[in-house]
Design an enzyme around this catalytic site. Structure first.
Site, PDB file in Angstrom:
ATOM      1  N   ALA A  65       0.860  -1.182   0.000  1.00 49.83           N
ATOM      2  CA  ALA A  65       0.000   0.000   0.000  1.00 49.83           C
ATOM      3  C   ALA A  65       0.897   1.232   0.000  1.00 49.83           C
ATOM      4  CB  ALA A  65      -0.883  -0.012   1.243  1.00 49.83           C
ATOM      5  N   GLY A 108       0.561  -5.044   0.639  1.00 46.09           N
ATOM      6  CA  GLY A 108      -0.610  -5.088  -0.250  1.00 46.09           C
ATOM      7  C   GLY A 108      -0.264  -5.678  -1.613  1.00 46.09           C
ATOM      8  N   GLU A 111      -0.462  -9.301  -1.156  1.00 47.66           N
ATOM      9  CA  GLU A 111      -1.894  -9.633  -1.024  1.00 47.66           C
ATOM     10  C   GLU A 111      -2.595  -9.579  -2.380  1.00 47.66           C
ATOM     11  OE1 GLU A 111      -2.297  -6.655   2.104  1.00 47.66           O
ATOM     12  OE2 GLU A 111      -3.085  -8.208   3.416  1.00 47.66           O
ATOM     13  N   GLU A 131       4.231  -5.447   7.006  1.00 53.33           N
ATOM     14  CA  GLU A 131       3.428  -4.443   7.724  1.00 53.33           C
ATOM     15  C   GLU A 131       3.815  -4.320   9.192  1.00 53.33           C
ATOM     16  OE1 GLU A 131       2.216  -6.708   5.613  1.00 53.33           O
ATOM     17  OE2 GLU A 131       0.598  -5.876   4.398  1.00 53.33           O
TER      18      GLU A 131
HETATM   19  N1  CO8 Z   1       4.643   3.263  -0.344  1.00 52.10           N
HETATM   20  C1  CO8 Z   1       5.104   4.452  -0.799  1.00 52.10           C
HETATM   21  N2  CO8 Z   1       6.306   4.605  -1.378  1.00 52.10           N
HETATM   22  C2  CO8 Z   1       7.064   3.515  -1.528  1.00 52.10           C
HETATM   23  C3  CO8 Z   1       6.658   2.250  -1.087  1.00 52.10           C
HETATM   24  C4  CO8 Z   1       5.381   2.134  -0.479  1.00 52.10           C
HETATM   25  N3  CO8 Z   1       4.876   0.959  -0.063  1.00 52.10           N
HETATM   26  N4  CO8 Z   1       7.641   1.347  -1.344  1.00 52.10           N
HETATM   27  C5  CO8 Z   1       8.643   2.057  -1.950  1.00 52.10           C
HETATM   28  N5  CO8 Z   1       8.298   3.359  -2.051  1.00 52.10           N
HETATM   29  C6  CO8 Z   1       9.081   4.430  -2.652  1.00 52.10           C
HETATM   30  C7  CO8 Z   1      10.240   4.847  -1.765  1.00 52.10           C
HETATM   31  O1  CO8 Z   1       9.822   5.764  -0.769  1.00 52.10           O
HETATM   32  C8  CO8 Z   1      11.179   5.460  -2.778  1.00 52.10           C
HETATM   33  O2  CO8 Z   1      10.734   6.767  -3.062  1.00 52.10           O
HETATM   34  P1  CO8 Z   1      11.827   7.988  -3.159  1.00 52.10           P
HETATM   35  O3  CO8 Z   1      12.684   7.594  -4.341  1.00 52.10           O
HETATM   36  O4  CO8 Z   1      10.984   9.182  -3.407  1.00 52.10           O
HETATM   37  O5  CO8 Z   1      12.587   7.976  -1.898  1.00 52.10           O
HETATM   38  C9  CO8 Z   1      10.957   4.634  -4.017  1.00 52.10           C
HETATM   39  O6  CO8 Z   1       9.704   3.975  -3.835  1.00 52.10           O
HETATM   40  C10 CO8 Z   1      12.024   3.551  -4.209  1.00 52.10           C
HETATM   41  O7  CO8 Z   1      12.088   2.803  -2.992  1.00 52.10           O
HETATM   42  P2  CO8 Z   1      13.452   2.560  -2.192  1.00 52.10           P
HETATM   43  O8  CO8 Z   1      14.418   3.666  -2.447  1.00 52.10           O
HETATM   44  O9  CO8 Z   1      13.104   2.269  -0.780  1.00 52.10           O
HETATM   45  O10 CO8 Z   1      13.964   1.240  -2.961  1.00 52.10           O
HETATM   46  P3  CO8 Z   1      14.892   0.117  -2.369  1.00 52.10           P
HETATM   47  O11 CO8 Z   1      15.246  -0.744  -3.542  1.00 52.10           O
HETATM   48  O12 CO8 Z   1      16.010   0.698  -1.574  1.00 52.10           O
HETATM   49  O13 CO8 Z   1      13.986  -0.718  -1.348  1.00 52.10           O
HETATM   50  C11 CO8 Z   1      11.956  -1.863  -0.651  1.00 52.10           C
HETATM   51  C12 CO8 Z   1      12.889  -1.450  -1.834  1.00 52.10           C
HETATM   52  C13 CO8 Z   1      12.694  -2.838   0.254  1.00 52.10           C
HETATM   53  C14 CO8 Z   1      10.744  -2.516  -1.284  1.00 52.10           C
HETATM   54  C15 CO8 Z   1      11.554  -0.596   0.151  1.00 52.10           C
HETATM   55  O14 CO8 Z   1      11.114   0.411  -0.759  1.00 52.10           O
HETATM   56  C16 CO8 Z   1      10.454  -0.836   1.130  1.00 52.10           C
HETATM   57  O15 CO8 Z   1      10.706  -1.391   2.176  1.00 52.10           O
HETATM   58  N6  CO8 Z   1       9.213  -0.424   0.793  1.00 52.10           N
HETATM   59  C17 CO8 Z   1       8.068  -0.538   1.692  1.00 52.10           C
HETATM   60  C18 CO8 Z   1       7.554  -1.979   1.730  1.00 52.10           C
HETATM   61  C19 CO8 Z   1       6.407  -2.083   2.723  1.00 52.10           C
HETATM   62  O16 CO8 Z   1       6.562  -1.853   3.895  1.00 52.10           O
HETATM   63  N7  CO8 Z   1       5.213  -2.485   2.222  1.00 52.10           N
HETATM   64  C20 CO8 Z   1       4.043  -2.629   3.048  1.00 52.10           C
HETATM   65  C21 CO8 Z   1       3.228  -1.368   3.031  1.00 52.10           C
HETATM   66  S1  CO8 Z   1       1.848  -1.450   4.142  1.00 52.10           S
HETATM   67  C22 CO8 Z   1       0.704  -2.376   3.329  1.00 52.10           C
HETATM   68  O17 CO8 Z   1       0.909  -2.830   2.228  1.00 52.10           O
HETATM   69  C23 CO8 Z   1      -0.587  -2.595   4.057  1.00 52.10           C
HETATM   70  C24 CO8 Z   1      -1.540  -3.431   3.205  1.00 52.10           C
HETATM   71  C25 CO8 Z   1      -2.937  -3.132   3.623  1.00 52.10           C
HETATM   72  C26 CO8 Z   1      -3.940  -3.476   2.540  1.00 52.10           C
HETATM   73  C27 CO8 Z   1      -3.669  -2.896   1.198  1.00 52.10           C
HETATM   74  C28 CO8 Z   1      -4.341  -1.579   0.944  1.00 52.10           C
HETATM   75  C29 CO8 Z   1      -3.971  -0.967  -0.424  1.00 52.10           C
END
Ligand code: CO8
Length: 257
Positions: A65, A108, A111, A131
């Site tokens: 998400a 998400g 999922e 999460e």
């Molecule tokens: N949301 C918003 N922005 C994101 C997300 C995200 N989930 N994931 C990555 N981004 C953005 C980063 O902020 C970054 O933006 P910027 O360049 O502006 O800084 C860009 O994408 C690239 O990401 P990274 O620089 O972090 O890339 P890396 O290769 O270093 O890392 C990762 C990749 C490991 C995937 C890392 O980006 C990460 O940990 N992302 C978050 C993963 C996460 O926690 N997902 C769970 C989110 S909560 C959720 O899904 C709840 C589900 C509920 C139901 C669904 C409803 C829709």
């Protein structure tokens, strides 16, 4: 602003939907999910489409998400928004839905892939429900579908630590249908989609429903559903065509009637 979801093309009976927010690893914001459901509804009504592939890009299927969209949302807002209404439509979609996953399928995103009927994953794909590291938990089926795929013991570990679930492990646990080298993911997904697209659409839909009954109901309820669904096939022209084609030693032409 570019489209968050692209209906890339329709190759004969197979449509390809591509998640398209590469700057945020295809994070699923509300607009993207609304668009996805709108596109699925349109494809549902298009009789020429018999299978759909949902994919992302090489780096990410979807990294969850959109955290930026959620960060300041209050309990009242998230409850009243009822954002999961659109998610509930995905498993009820009657046509086969195949996720073609490369890179991250987290939160998400994991999922969403698990909501599809099958997952074709590249060997470098990374699944997981991180999460817990954000102080929350899965909300679109992660605790349920991951547990059904992995079993309680292993699901607990991944859900409670948030650690990545490598594609190889996901495949060995039965979460993933096929594991292929990166460059073959779309090819494999297309081949599977085209193969299923040649079958009777009514039988495909009924089999899909029966499989979900196996997951969601006691065995006897599923067996009863299966029997009635089997009988329903006898009301279709496709059943007549399928059996006649066998007797005439030719390939059946199923019309979805
Ligand atoms: N949301 C918003 N922005 C994101 C997300 C995200 N989930 N994931 C990555 N981004 C953005 C980063 O902020 C970054 O933006 P910027 O360049 O502006 O800084 C860009 O994408 C690239 O990401 P990274 O620089 O972090 O890339 P890396 O290769 O270093 O890392 C990762 C990749 C490991 C995937 C890392 O980006 C990460 O940990 N992302 C978050 C993963 C996460 O926690 N997902 C769970 C989110 S909560 C959720 O899904 C709840 C589900 C509920 C139901 C669904 C409803 C829709």
């Amino acid at each position: 602003m570019s489209q968050p979801l692209v209906l890339k093309n329709i190759e004969g009976p197979v449509a390809i939907l591509r998640l398209n927010r590469p700057q945020v690893l295809n994070a699923l914001n509300l607009a993207l999910m609304d668009e996805l459901v709108d596109q699925l509804k349109a494809l549902q009504d298009d009789d020429s489409v018999r299978a759909i592939i949902l994919t992302g890009n090489e780096k990410a299927f979807a990294a969850g998400a959109d955290i930026d969209e959620m960060a300041d949302v209050s309990l009242a807002e998230i409850k009243m928004k009822n954002q999961f209404l659109v998610w509930d439509i995905i498993p009820r979609f009657t046509k086969p839905l195949i996720a073609a996953v490369q890179g991250y399928a987290l939160g998400g995103g994991c999922e969403l892939a698990m909501s599809c009927d099958m997952i074709i994953a590249s060997e470098n794909a990374v699944f997981g429900q991180p999460e817990i590291n954000l102080g929350v938990m899965p909300g679109a089926g992660g605790t349920q579908r991951l547990t059904k795929a992995l079993g309680k013991a292993r699901a607990m570990e991944y859900l409670l630590t948030g650690k990545p679930l490598p594609a190889r492990v996901a495949y060995e646990c039965g979460l993933v249908t096929k594991l292929v080298p990166d460059e073959l993911v779309m090819q494999e997904a297309l081949s599977l989609a085209h193969e299923i697209a040649q079958k009777s659409p009514v039988a495909v839909t009924l089999i899909k429903e029966a499989v979900y009954k196996a997951l969601d109901t006691p065995t006897q309820v599923g067996m009863d559903f299966e029997r009635n669904a089997f009988y329903m096939c006898f009301g279709t022209e496709d059943r007549v065509e399928g059996m006649k084609a066998f007797q005439e030693k030719r390939t059946p032409q199923f019309k979805g009637r």
